[in-house]
Structure formats: structure tokens, C-alpha cells
Design an enzyme around this catalytic site. Structure first.
Site, PDB file in Angstrom:
ATOM      1  N   HIS A 476      -2.200  31.706 -16.097  1.00  0.00           N
ATOM      2  CA  HIS A 476      -1.177  30.692 -15.811  1.00  0.00           C
ATOM      3  C   HIS A 476      -0.252  29.982 -17.223  1.00  0.00           C
ATOM      4  O   HIS A 476       0.751  29.427 -16.956  1.00  0.00           O
ATOM      5  CB  HIS A 476      -1.924  29.333 -15.122  1.00  0.00           C
ATOM      6  CG  HIS A 476      -0.961  28.811 -14.105  1.00  0.00           C
ATOM      7  ND1 HIS A 476       0.308  29.348 -13.821  1.00  0.00           N
ATOM      8  CD2 HIS A 476      -1.125  27.799 -13.243  1.00  0.00           C
ATOM      9  CE1 HIS A 476       0.732  28.403 -12.931  1.00  0.00           C
ATOM     10  NE2 HIS A 476      -0.056  27.586 -12.596  1.00  0.00           N
ATOM     11  N   ASP A 480       3.637  32.201 -13.616  1.00  0.00           N
ATOM     12  CA  ASP A 480       3.783  31.109 -12.575  1.00  0.00           C
ATOM     13  C   ASP A 480       3.324  31.436 -11.313  1.00  0.00           C
ATOM     14  O   ASP A 480       2.991  32.731 -11.014  1.00  0.00           O
ATOM     15  CB  ASP A 480       4.992  30.391 -12.528  1.00  0.00           C
ATOM     16  CG  ASP A 480       5.509  29.651 -13.875  1.00  0.00           C
ATOM     17  OD1 ASP A 480       4.757  29.161 -14.436  1.00  0.00           O
ATOM     18  OD2 ASP A 480       6.808  29.686 -14.191  1.00  0.00           O
TER      19      ASP A 480
END
Length: 505
Positions: A476, A480
Site C-alpha cells: 500500500h 493505492d
């Protein structure tokens, strides 16, 4: 005549390198194009071949030194000097262990090249014992490194005169493993010398000697302690053959052996201890554990899930699998479809195919696809390079070949490095759903699972469809949620309508 060995051209914009490993030492005989040393730059690893046959004279740049392009690395002596130099080196090696073991006919068995960044290995198994006759290129032993297993062939025919590094020993990249004698004296002397270590077990019994891992496992299975077995290995070490001889002689587990072994573990009952087996982790398993934990500690790992209807892929495969195998000589499986679908999705979501380097993001304009494979030694991830340039048939052939080499323990270091994305198929073991863990420094890994018939609503009607859960674990820090979900949806769309791959949609 003296020949200079210099740093070769290192490539565009590369001006210096570090000497990583010397495969030869001064006094060693070298052949033309035989690898002398390995250099590491900030981009690649470069092997330096010998420019001529002769004897390695002086090593000017030792391991760890930084050298520039065309810098002097070493010198090689040709002619009469070269012919004379090997004699002292050859006689010196066997002189210490056994003067009668062969003189100039003795050949040292050295640790082979282990690969980039690998500096040591553990001797896992000896296939031969002292006194055995060996043929040239016959496998003598197997080494375990952090990443692969390496088999060591005999450099010459003869008799195994001495084992310098027994099972369980950790050796560096330039260590000597054994000595092979090719002379008649060596054939006679080797078996005669073997009883010498065997005569000393009583004297060495009080020493802290680590027995061979295979022997420890065999003793644990038989319920024997090291005191009940006479060790014939180096310094009185117990070898696997010693345990087998003890069992053949009718030695059984002594009653006090188990409680004594269990003493340091007071909370565990003697009965439970007798049913346990303690085996040292292989170097490969230790590396797997360390790398996976590092991935958890470093990356911000999230997983997103979806499911795919495999009806169209299964129908397409059923229709063309016979023609495909007849033309290409390989079976059409599901992995090529998933590889193609992932490549298609990576083009749209390139951050899943990227990696973080400090404060930079490196986007890869190519796909080196890692395909996780389970082996008896542990999980390995061979890499199919430039998979985005391959056809279905080329992908299937590459996956089949890499998988076989992985199961046989024949993968090289280079074959498991440089991957940009990984596919892991837990479905072959029956997994219905899981969260795969990243293979650093990659930023994404796709988990495939079991195909299972389930009732699905199709155009308002309930139908039975072959369904598979997909899982994408991603970093992450760079990917995204929108990108991860988009990637997985594109994979799903491509598999549910394979014509999209043809039309690049």
C-alpha cells in the site's frame, strides 16, 4: 611469460566494481576462459575469465576491494613457470592429512561457484565415503545455500582419500571439501586411514562435536543417543552410516536416554519428548522465514479479493488443448491464461509492477513473472523473464521447465532473481482462499485458488458455474486501493472473456 588479468568493460556509465569472490588462489592452474573471479557493480555481476592457460600468480585486487575499469586484478604465468607451479600446490594439499595418499596425483575438491551474493554453504549430504572409488563428474556431495541446493561433482576419477568438510559443516565460497587420490597408493591408503578416526571415539566422546544432521535425524527416529553410536567421521562425528551400523548390530534405545535429552525442557513430558523429532532448519528454510518476515516488517501489505467465473477459459482449453499439444508439444494449462491476464492488467496499472528504492519508485517496462513452486526443500519462485513478449506456448514450456528444475533442486541463483510480479497457485493443494505474502522487493502477488462449482445468479437465473477466488496482496506504500481493485477486475474480465486478451481490451 606473464599475462595480466584486468577489469573488463563494465557497461554504460559504470566506472567501478567491487571484487566479490576469487574462485582461484595463487598457484592454482587455470585454463583459457576458466572463471577467475566475480565482480559486483551497482547494476550487474560480472565474471572475469582467464585470458590464457597457466598458473595464477599474484592476486593484486583482493576480495572486497573496489577497482576501476581496466584495473589490474591478477597475473598469470605461462610457459615453464606455469608447468612447474602446480607441483608444490598439488603435493601440499594431501601432505598434511596423509603423505601416502597420493602425492601429485591428488586433486582437491573445492566449493563450486555458489552465485551472486552467496558467500557460504552448509554440507548437507555426502553421497560417497572415504575409500570409495569415484568417476569423473560423479556426484560427491550436496551443499545447501540460502537459496538453492548445489551438487558437487568429482573433478577427476580416483579414490575419495579424505573428507575435509563432513555433513553439517558450514564452508565458505573458496573452501576445500575433500581430496581425491588417483594413484595406486591412494587406493590402498584411503581405506587404511579410515579406521584412525574410528579408534578415537572414546577419547573424543567428551568433546563438543556436532554430529551430521542426517545422523541426528536417524538417531531421533530410532530413539538412540549419540553415546550409543560409534562415530567414524571427522573428530569422532557420528555419520548416518554409523547409525545404520548400530541398528544392524542390534543396539536399541537405552531407557535413560530420553529423560536425559528432555532435561532442559522441564514442562514437556518424557512421553511427548519421545514422540518429537528435532531437525535443524535448512538454510533455504531459514532464508524463506527471514525474507517473509522482512516483507511483513517493511511493506504495508493489504489484500483485495474477487472471484472469477472459469467457464470460458475451461471451454477454450477443452476445445483447443489437443491441437495445442500436437503443434507445440506442451499441454495447455491455466497458468498461461493467468500469466497473460496479469500482463494485460499490469500494463494498465504499472505501479503493481514497480518497486520502491529508498524515496524513488522504479517502474518496470517489462514483466519478469515469478511463478511460486512448492518443492520438498521449501517454496521457491523461479522467474520467467520477459513473459510479456512470450506466446501461450512459450509460457507453458517455460513454466513446465522451471517447475521441473525447481522440484529437482536444479535451479540456479540467476533463475530466481529479478522478478517484477509473482503468481502463486495454492489451488493445486486444494486452497479455497488465502492471502499471499509479497515476494520483496515486488509490490504485488496474485493468489490463485481451487476451482469449485458454486450456484451463481446469471441474468436472473441460478446456474452452477466453476468459480475461483482470486487474491491480490499489494504494497500500500506504492499501490493505492483503486489501483489494486482495478488490477484484479482487469484480470477477472480477461479470464471471463479471453477474447479481450486478443483484442487488447
Amino acid at each position: 611469460m606473464t599475462i595480466e588479468v584486468r577489469v573488463p568493460t563494465l557497461g554504460e556509465s559504470v566506472t567501478e566494481a567491487t571484487v566479490a569472490t576469487w574462485f582461484k588462489k595463487p598457484g592454482d592452474a587455470v585454463a583459457v576462459d576458466e572463471m577467475l573471479c566475480e565482480l559486483e557493480t551497482d547494476k550487474v555481476t560480472v565474471e572475469v575469465p582467464s585470458p590464457a592457460a597457466g598458473t595464477l600468480g599474484e592476486i593484486v585486487a583482493a576480495e572486497g576491494e573496489t577497482v576501476g575499469v581496466d584495473a589490474l586484478l591478477a597475473t598469470i604465468a605461462e610457459g615453464a613457470g606455469a608447468a612447474a607451479a602446480p607441483a608444490p600446490a598439488a603435493t601440499a594439499a594431501p601432505a598434511a592429512p596423509a603423505p601416502a595418499a597420493g602425492g601429485a596425483d591428488s586433486v582437491d575438491v573445492m566449493v563450486p561457484t555458489l552465485g551472486e551474493s552467496v558467500t557460504e554453504a552448509t554440507v548437507a549430504t555426502w553421497f560417497k565415503k572415504v575409500g570409495d572409488t569415484v568417476a569423473q563428474d560423479e556426484m560427491l556431495c550436496e551443499l545447501e545455500t540460502d537459496k538453492v541446493s548445489v551438487e558437487v561433482p568429482a573433478p577427476a576419477a580416483g579414490v575419495l582419500a579424505e573428507i575435509v568438510a563432513p555433513e553439517g559443516t558450514t564452508v565458505d565460497a573458496a573452501a576445500k571439501l575433500a581430496v581425491i587420490s588417483g594413484s595406486a597408493a591412494g587406493v590402498v591408503a584411503a581405506p587404511a586411514a579410515a579406521p584412525a578416526p574410528a579408534a578415537a571415539p572414546a577419547a573424543s566422546g567428551a568433546k563438543d562435536v556436532e554430529n551430521a544432521p542426517s545422523a541426528q535425524k536417524a538417531m531421533a527416529a530410532a530413539g538412540l543417543s549419540a553415546d550409543q553410536v560409534t562415530g567414524t567421521g571427522r573428530d569422532g562425528r557420528v555419520m548416518k552410516e554409523d547409525v545404520q551400523k548400530a541398528l544392524a548390530a542390534g543396539i536399541t534405545a537405552a531407557a535413560p536416554a530420553q529423560p536425559a535429552a528432555a532435561a532442559p525442557r522441564a514442562p514437556v513430558s518424557a512421553d511427548d519428548t519421545a514422540r518429537e523429532e528435532r531437525v535443524k532448519m535448512t538454510r533455504l528454510r531459514q532464508t524463506i522465514a527471514r525474507r517473509l518476515k522482512d516483507a511483513q516488517n517493511t511493506a504495508a501489505i493489504l489484500t483485495t479479493y474477487n472471484e472469477v467465473d472459469m467457464t470460458e477459459v475451461m471451454a477454450l482449453r477443452k476445445e483447443y488443448k489437443d491441437l495445442f499439444e500436437k503443434k507445440h508439444g506442451v499441454r495447455l494449462g491455466f497458468m498461461s491464461f493467468f500469466t497473460k491476464a496479469c500482463i494485460h492488467a499490469l500494463r494498465e496499472v504499472p505501479e503493481v509492477n514497480a518497486e520502491i528504492d529508498g524515496t524513488d519508485i522504479i517502474y518496470k517496462n517489462y514483466v519478469h513473472m515469478g511463478v511460486a513452486a512448492g518443492t520438498p526443500q521449501g517454496l521457491v519462485v523461479p522467474v520467467i523473464r520477459d513473459a510479456d513478449q512470450m506466446s501461450f506456448a512459450e509460457i507453458e514450456k517455460a513454466i513446465g521447465e522451471k517447475g521441473k528444475r525447481a522440484r529437482d533442486g536444479k535451479l540456479s541463483m540467476a533463475e530466481m532473481q529479478g522478478g517484477t510480479f509473482t503468481i502463486s497457485n495454492g489451488g493445486v493443494y486444494g486452497s479455497l482462499m488465502s492471502s499471499p505474502i509479497l515476494n520483496p522487493p515486488q509490490s504485488g502477488i496474485l493468489g490463485m485458488h481451487k476451482i469449485q462449482d458454486r450456484p451463481m445468479v446469471i441474468n436472473g437465473e441460478i446456474k452452477i458455474r466453476p468459480m475461483m477466488y482470486l487474491a491480490l496482496s499489494y504494497d500500500h506504500r506504492i499501490v493505492d486501493g483503486k489501483g489494486a481493485v482495478t488490477f484484479l477486475v482487469r484480470v477477472k474480465e480477461a479470464l471471463e472473456d479471453p477474447r479481450r486478451l486478443l483484442m487488447d481490451l
